[in-house]
Design an enzyme around this catalytic site. Structure first.
Site, mmCIF file in Angstrom:
data_model
loop_
_atom_site.group_PDB
_atom_site.id
_atom_site.type_symbol
_atom_site.label_atom_id
_atom_site.label_comp_id
_atom_site.label_asym_id
_atom_site.label_seq_id
_atom_site.Cartn_x
_atom_site.Cartn_y
_atom_site.Cartn_z
ATOM 1 N N GLN A 232 0.836 -1.200 0.000
ATOM 2 C CA GLN A 232 0.000 0.000 0.000
ATOM 3 C C GLN A 232 0.872 1.251 0.000
ATOM 4 O O GLN A 232 1.763 1.392 0.835
ATOM 5 C CB GLN A 232 -0.925 0.006 1.216
ATOM 6 C CG GLN A 232 -1.867 -1.191 1.296
ATOM 7 C CD GLN A 232 -1.317 -2.298 2.169
ATOM 8 O OE1 GLN A 232 -0.142 -2.660 2.072
ATOM 9 N NE2 GLN A 232 -2.166 -2.845 3.047
ATOM 10 N N ASP B 237 -7.052 -1.930 -5.626
ATOM 11 C CA ASP B 237 -7.823 -0.937 -4.857
ATOM 12 C C ASP B 237 -7.392 0.480 -5.231
ATOM 13 O O ASP B 237 -7.060 1.308 -4.370
ATOM 14 C CB ASP B 237 -7.653 -1.169 -3.351
ATOM 15 C CG ASP B 237 -8.057 -2.576 -2.936
ATOM 16 O OD1 ASP B 237 -8.810 -3.224 -3.676
ATOM 17 O OD2 ASP B 237 -7.607 -3.025 -1.865
ATOM 18 N N ARG C 105 -14.259 -4.390 -5.186
ATOM 19 C CA ARG C 105 -14.467 -5.458 -4.202
ATOM 20 C C ARG C 105 -14.854 -4.813 -2.880
ATOM 21 O O ARG C 105 -14.504 -3.658 -2.606
ATOM 22 C CB ARG C 105 -13.209 -6.314 -4.041
ATOM 23 C CG ARG C 105 -11.968 -5.564 -3.565
ATOM 24 C CD ARG C 105 -10.839 -6.533 -3.292
ATOM 25 N NE ARG C 105 -9.610 -5.853 -2.862
ATOM 26 C CZ ARG C 105 -8.575 -6.491 -2.319
ATOM 27 N NH1 ARG C 105 -8.621 -7.803 -2.123
ATOM 28 N NH2 ARG C 105 -7.497 -5.831 -1.963
ATOM 29 N N GLN D 115 -0.630 0.127 -5.687
ATOM 30 C CA GLN D 115 -1.684 -0.314 -4.760
ATOM 31 C C GLN D 115 -2.149 0.859 -3.896
ATOM 32 O O GLN D 115 -1.338 1.581 -3.321
ATOM 33 C CB GLN D 115 -1.167 -1.439 -3.862
ATOM 34 C CG GLN D 115 -2.241 -1.994 -2.928
ATOM 35 C CD GLN D 115 -1.791 -3.231 -2.161
ATOM 36 O OE1 GLN D 115 -0.731 -3.792 -2.442
ATOM 37 N NE2 GLN D 115 -2.589 -3.662 -1.208
ATOM 38 N N ASP D 116 -3.476 1.039 -3.823
ATOM 39 C CA ASP D 116 -4.072 2.107 -2.997
ATOM 40 C C ASP D 116 -3.625 3.490 -3.441
ATOM 41 O O ASP D 116 -3.111 4.290 -2.647
ATOM 42 C CB ASP D 116 -3.725 1.897 -1.515
ATOM 43 C CG ASP D 116 -4.423 0.688 -0.920
ATOM 44 O OD1 ASP D 116 -5.131 0.001 -1.661
ATOM 45 O OD2 ASP D 116 -4.254 0.447 0.282
#
Length: 524
Positions: A317, A361, A429, A339-340
């Site tokens: 992240q 994400d 998700r 990521q993120d």
């Protein structure tokens, strides 16, 4: 049917309290508390606190619920401060620092709500405002807990957060939701910019009359963006403050505090003005604190700037932009990470003509946010990983939050194109139980998997309680024939249902976006 499913919580609670709204009810505390989602803490703290009397009206009950939550939050905030002495390692210390800030912000949000609801001038706080600020207060607590999860030290901090604050805020959300459901969301609060500022977002950078100029070559007032932001925080007035950031790569982390409102950052274009850093979970930061740019001050505007996290795909992240700025606008900005990438943490946010890059994400958090005319570019993840466009974090059915992607494009980035068939890409998700994301009239390129949406790992978590919807999307992957069959997934066919997730309804943007000068579509 779709409208009934979407509003079932508000309608059911509204019917339970319909007698209370008319004033013909029993008046004991037990009766009132039994109508809330969490009656036991309601009864206990009303019996043992400073509110040992039964309310006569639902407006009075709402104020009591918020005050109870505020009292507990203040007590918990003191406990969090003292808890810092117990931290035994850097992981615990890093997560604790987040919690200290987040609890302070929860107290701020509850104070804002209570003052607004108690004010005789109702325009100082609409029901929509109250629901937004209460939602943020609850989201802050979840983010605090998530920091300890990042480092697998959740048990260490559990005693501090288990004092019923979440339940009391949830009760406040439920009671306030009765009022919210009965109001027209297009008329809930005034704009926050003067008419003289309408052209700021549309003018060229060189024509903007900035209060401060940032330039790496020393030709401005400051060489770093944070120095200019800190200078702006010392001003006596809270009117719009413009900081012009000249072209250059600024390697720094930026924070705009929640007391530093109405900041506007103007760059020379997303390819020319770049703010970048490389913090990540794997280098010792929580997801929350990994952000290159963290915005808390309300009324923030950014234009023609890139926000980047250069940690790369192997560092876990690593947030490029984290925003908890209420009534904020990001226009013609690029947000780049893996990521993120983009943490739409909380409050009401609008993104227009932005370019967003990431893998897992990509857009996550629990704001009420609309991304309009944006391009989302999915990058190549690590071997064995799947791409997730969104991970929305709504964990209470009464929170007025959700992610809406409208009139946009979802595409493969250049590094993914040659190997696009080797990786699965999903629209979202469920990060939390009531995760809510909709994709409206958006181009879906062939990289999006036919199923459309992904479970959280291998579990069936939240499949019945989430709300995922698609409305009139187009492109190679837009067919809903093979989409997931979850109870919470909806192929939206009704324009009235789809309209609930537009600028006008989800963020009440028609009330405040016109004053910014940014182009937007209020409806479908």
């Amino acid at each position: 049917m779709e409208v009934k499913i979407l509003l079932i919580f508000f309608i059911s609670f509204s019917s339970i309290l319909s007698a209370a709204l008319s004033g013909n009810t029993r008046s004991d505390i037990t009766w009132w508390c039994n109508k809330t989602p969490h009656p036991e803490p309601c009864k206990y703290f009303m019996d043992h606190g400073s509110h040992r009397f039964a309310p006569k009206r639902i407006t009075e009950f709402r104020q009591i619920m918020v005050r109870l939550a505020l009292d507990r939050a203040i007590m918990a905030g003191k406990n969090v401060l003292e808890f810092g002495q117990s931290c035994e390692n850097w992981q615990q210390k890093a997560a604790w620092r987040d919690c200290l800030k987040l609890f302070d912000n929860t107290i701020l949000q509850l104070n804002l709500t209570l003052r607004g609801l108690e004010s005789r001038r109702r325009m100082s706080c609409s029901d929509f405002d109250a629901q937004t600020w209460l939602s943020t207060a609850l989201t802050n607590l979840r983010t605090c807990e998530a920091g300890f999860t990042d480092f697998n030290v959740s048990d260490f901090f559990t005693p501090v957060t288990s004092n019923n604050i979440s339940e009391l805020i949830s009760n406040s959300l439920a009671v306030n939701g009765v009022f919210l459901h009965k109001r027209n969301l297009t008329e809930v609060f005034p704009g926050w910019l003067s008419r003289n500022e309408r052209r700021l977002l549309l003018s060229s950078s060189t024509k903007v009359k900035a209060h401060l100029v940032v330039a790496k070559d020393g030709s401005g007032n400051f060489r770093t963006v944070q120095a200019a932001i800190d200078a702006a925080a010392k001003r006596k007035r809270t009117s719009r403050f413009i900081i012009y950031v000249k072209r250059g790569v600024y390697r720094e982390n930026i924070e705009v505090s929640n007391t530093n409102s109405n900041i506007m950052l103007v760059g020379d274009g997303m390819k020319r003005t770049i703010i970048t850093s490389s913090r990540s979970v794997k280098t010792g930061y929580t997801t929350y604190s990994s952000a290159t740019v963290g915005i808390d001050g309300p009324g923030f505007i950014a234009r023609d700037i890139t926000f980047s996290n250069a940690a790369g795909p192997t560092k876990g992240q690593a947030v490029a932009l984290r925003s908890a700025s209420d009534l904020s606008v990001f226009y013609r900005c690029a947000i780049q990470g893996y990521q993120d990438t983009l943490m739409v943490h909380s409050q009401r946010q609008f993104y227009r003509e932005c370019y967003i890059y990431g893998t897992i994400d990509i857009i996550f958090g629990n704001a009420a946010v609309v991304l309009q005319n944006c391009s989302i570019f999915v990058r190549r993840p690590l071997k064995g990983q799947a791409n997730m466009i969104t991970a929305q974090g709504r964990d209470d059915p009464y929170q007025n939050t959700g992610i809406a992607i409208h009139n946009s494009r979802i595409l493969a980035a250049n590094d993914l194109k040659p190997v696009v068939r080797a990786f699965s890409t999903y629209l979202g998700r469920p990060w939390q139980k009531y995760s809510r994301t909709v994709v409206l009239t958006t181009y879906l390129d062939s990289l999006v998997s036919p199923e459309g949406w992904s479970k959280w790992g291998n579990s069936n978590f939240a499949l019945d309680t989430l709300y995922y919807g698609e409305y009139k999307n187009y492109g190679p992957a837009s067919s809903t024939k093979w989409r997931v069959k979850w109870r919470g997934f909806h192929v939206i066919t009704s324009p009235s249902v789809a309209s609930l997730f537009t600028v006008n309804s989800l963020i009440a943007g028609r009330s405040w976006l016109p004053a910014t000068g940014v182009p937007f579509t209020s409806g479908l």
